[in-house]
Design an enzyme around this catalytic site. Structure first.
Site, short mmCIF file in Angstrom:
data_model
loop_
_atom_site.label_atom_id
_atom_site.label_comp_id
_atom_site.label_asym_id
_atom_site.label_seq_id
_atom_site.Cartn_x
_atom_site.Cartn_y
_atom_site.Cartn_z
N SER A 45 0.85 -1.20 0.00
CA SER A 45 0.00 0.00 0.00
C SER A 45 0.88 1.24 0.00
O SER A 45 1.65 1.46 0.94
CB SER A 45 -0.89 0.00 1.24
OG SER A 45 -1.41 1.30 1.44
N HIS B 148 -1.45 -1.36 -4.13
CA HIS B 148 -2.70 -1.02 -3.46
C HIS B 148 -2.75 0.49 -3.22
O HIS B 148 -1.82 1.08 -2.67
CB HIS B 148 -2.76 -1.77 -2.12
CG HIS B 148 -4.02 -1.61 -1.34
ND1 HIS B 148 -5.14 -2.41 -1.55
CD2 HIS B 148 -4.35 -0.77 -0.34
CE1 HIS B 148 -6.09 -2.05 -0.70
NE2 HIS B 148 -5.64 -1.05 0.04
N ASP C 172 -4.96 3.64 -1.65
CA ASP C 172 -6.03 3.95 -0.70
C ASP C 172 -6.62 5.32 -0.95
O ASP C 172 -5.99 6.35 -0.71
CB ASP C 172 -5.46 3.88 0.72
CG ASP C 172 -5.15 2.46 1.14
OD1 ASP C 172 -6.09 1.65 1.14
OD2 ASP C 172 -3.98 2.17 1.43
N MET D 58 -9.31 8.06 0.05
CA MET D 58 -10.14 8.48 1.20
C MET D 58 -10.70 9.87 0.94
O MET D 58 -9.99 10.75 0.43
CB MET D 58 -9.30 8.48 2.48
CG MET D 58 -8.58 7.17 2.74
SD MET D 58 -7.80 7.15 4.36
CE MET D 58 -6.74 5.69 4.20
N HIS E 197 -8.57 0.92 -3.54
CA HIS E 197 -9.45 0.72 -2.39
C HIS E 197 -10.19 2.03 -2.11
O HIS E 197 -9.60 2.99 -1.64
CB HIS E 197 -8.56 0.29 -1.20
CG HIS E 197 -9.29 0.07 0.08
ND1 HIS E 197 -8.64 -0.09 1.29
CD2 HIS E 197 -10.62 -0.02 0.37
CE1 HIS E 197 -9.53 -0.27 2.25
NE2 HIS E 197 -10.73 -0.21 1.73
N MET F 116 -12.35 4.20 -0.09
CA MET F 116 -12.97 4.50 1.20
C MET F 116 -13.69 5.82 1.04
O MET F 116 -13.31 6.86 1.61
CB MET F 116 -11.88 4.55 2.29
CG MET F 116 -11.38 3.15 2.64
SD MET F 116 -9.75 3.17 3.42
CE MET F 116 -8.72 3.23 1.97
N MET G 247 -11.25 -5.85 6.25
CA MET G 247 -10.42 -4.85 6.94
C MET G 247 -10.05 -5.39 8.32
O MET G 247 -10.92 -5.73 9.12
CB MET G 247 -11.20 -3.54 7.11
CG MET G 247 -11.40 -2.74 5.83
SD MET G 247 -9.89 -2.34 4.93
CE MET G 247 -8.97 -1.39 6.15
N ASP H 264 -6.50 -6.40 4.76
CA ASP H 264 -5.87 -5.07 4.72
C ASP H 264 -5.88 -4.45 6.11
O ASP H 264 -6.94 -4.24 6.70
CB ASP H 264 -6.69 -4.20 3.74
CG ASP H 264 -6.10 -2.80 3.55
OD1 ASP H 264 -4.99 -2.53 4.03
OD2 ASP H 264 -6.79 -1.99 2.89
N GLY H 265 -4.67 -4.15 6.60
CA GLY H 265 -4.56 -3.44 7.87
C GLY H 265 -3.73 -4.21 8.89
O GLY H 265 -4.10 -5.30 9.32
N GLY H 266 -2.58 -3.66 9.24
CA GLY H 266 -1.75 -4.30 10.26
C GLY H 266 -1.13 -5.60 9.84
O GLY H 266 -0.72 -6.40 10.68
C1 DX5 Z 1 -6.12 1.69 5.88
C2 DX5 Z 1 -5.77 1.33 4.47
C3 DX5 Z 1 -4.65 0.37 4.35
C4 DX5 Z 1 -3.36 0.86 4.92
C5 DX5 Z 1 -2.69 -0.33 5.51
O1 DX5 Z 1 -7.30 2.39 5.92
O2 DX5 Z 1 -6.88 0.73 3.81
O3 DX5 Z 1 -4.47 -0.08 3.02
O4 DX5 Z 1 -2.49 1.44 4.00
O5 DX5 Z 1 -1.54 0.09 6.17
P1 DX5 Z 1 -0.77 -0.87 7.19
O6 DX5 Z 1 -0.35 -2.10 6.44
O7 DX5 Z 1 0.35 -0.04 7.64
O8 DX5 Z 1 -1.74 -1.21 8.30
ZN ZN Z 2 -6.46 -0.20 1.83
#
Ligand code: DX5
Ligand code: ZN
Length: 229
Positions: free
Chosen positions: A12, A37, A39, A41, A70, A72, A141, A179-181
């Site tokens: 990402s 990826h 993001d 927003m 992605h 959001m 997520m 996706d996430g962490g």
């Molecule tokens: C969060 C995004 C993710 C983000 C993940 O809202 O959708 O794609 O970049 O970042 P990490 O891998 O650092 O959690």
């Molecule tokens: Zn994402």
């Protein structure tokens, strides 16, 4: 490459250095990324505002990898054409972002792109169950969307397992993405639960020894669960 095991990694760029974005995208590609990826927003669906079609276009020029966008954002249907023109390969919308996800997913596919449905940690699997037959990607997520570098929410592993079972029992081909962490510590549990595409921001772009080392650590964690091909 991770894809040897049927597991793909999509770095990402949210955690990338935007002052040298093209170079960072190429570093990920050289390190074996399977997709990039992106993001998006809007400051409404999630508090931050990040990037739009203009950045997708810039990334498109920097790589031949598929662009996993992605969204959001609220009212995602208004931007399908703009992201298609910018070079997106996949558009993932959030089930919480529109009362008409079924129609929007159809519109994305009609535009010639693959379509994904994403769900937040607090959204039950039942919210997407009726959509599974009409999507190419299901995005679980594993943090609340909005920011990179947040800690992985362990309870989402069970959700991945339940979606994996639904897809397998119905013989549906959708790719289960997380996706996430996602890091070398958490990737194994996701893969064991049936995730097949891992998004990683901080674990790749925040890796102290660089993008290549971050990717290698993720691949090692995947190989430890899948066994070496
Ligand atoms: C969060 C995004 C993710 C983000 C993940 O809202 O959708 O794609 O970049 O970042 P990490 O891998 O650092 O959690
Ligand atoms: Zn994402």
């Amino acid at each position: 490459m991770a894809a040897e095991h049927g597991i793909t990694i999509a770095p990402s760029i949210l955690s990338a250095n935007f002052g040298r974005l093209a170079e960072q995208v190429r570093e990920a590609e050289e390190a074996g990324a399977d997709a990039i990826h992106i993001d998006v927003m809007d400051g409404h669906f999630v508090p931050p505002i990040t990037m739009g079609p203009l950045v997708v276009e810039a990334v498109r020029r920097a790589t031949t990898l598929p662009l996993d966008v992605h969204l959001m954002i609220e009212r995602p249907e208004l931007l399908i054409e703009a992201f298609r023109k910018a070079g997106a390969s996949n558009l993932t919308i959030h089930v919480e972002a529109t009362p008409h996800p079924h129609r929007v997913l159809h519109e994305i596919r009609a535009a010639g792109l693959t379509a994904g449905i994403g769900l937040n940690p607090g959204t039950p699997v039942s919210a997407i169950e009726e959509l599974l037959g009409g999507v190419d990607v299901v995005l679980v997520m594993s943090v609340n969307p909005g920011w990179g570098g947040q800690p992985f929410i362990p309870a989402t592993v069970e959700k991945m397992r339940r979606i994996r079972t639904l897809l397998d029992e119905a013989g549906l081909p959708a790719v289960l993405e997380v996706d996430g962490g996602v890091s070398a510590k958490t990737a194994g549990a996701c893969v064991a639960a049936g995730a097949r595409m891992l998004v990683a921001g901080n674990a790749v772009y925040g890796a102290p020894e660089g993008v290549g080392a971050g990717m290698a650590q993720l691949r090692a964690a995947i190989a430890a669960v899948m066994g070496r091909a």
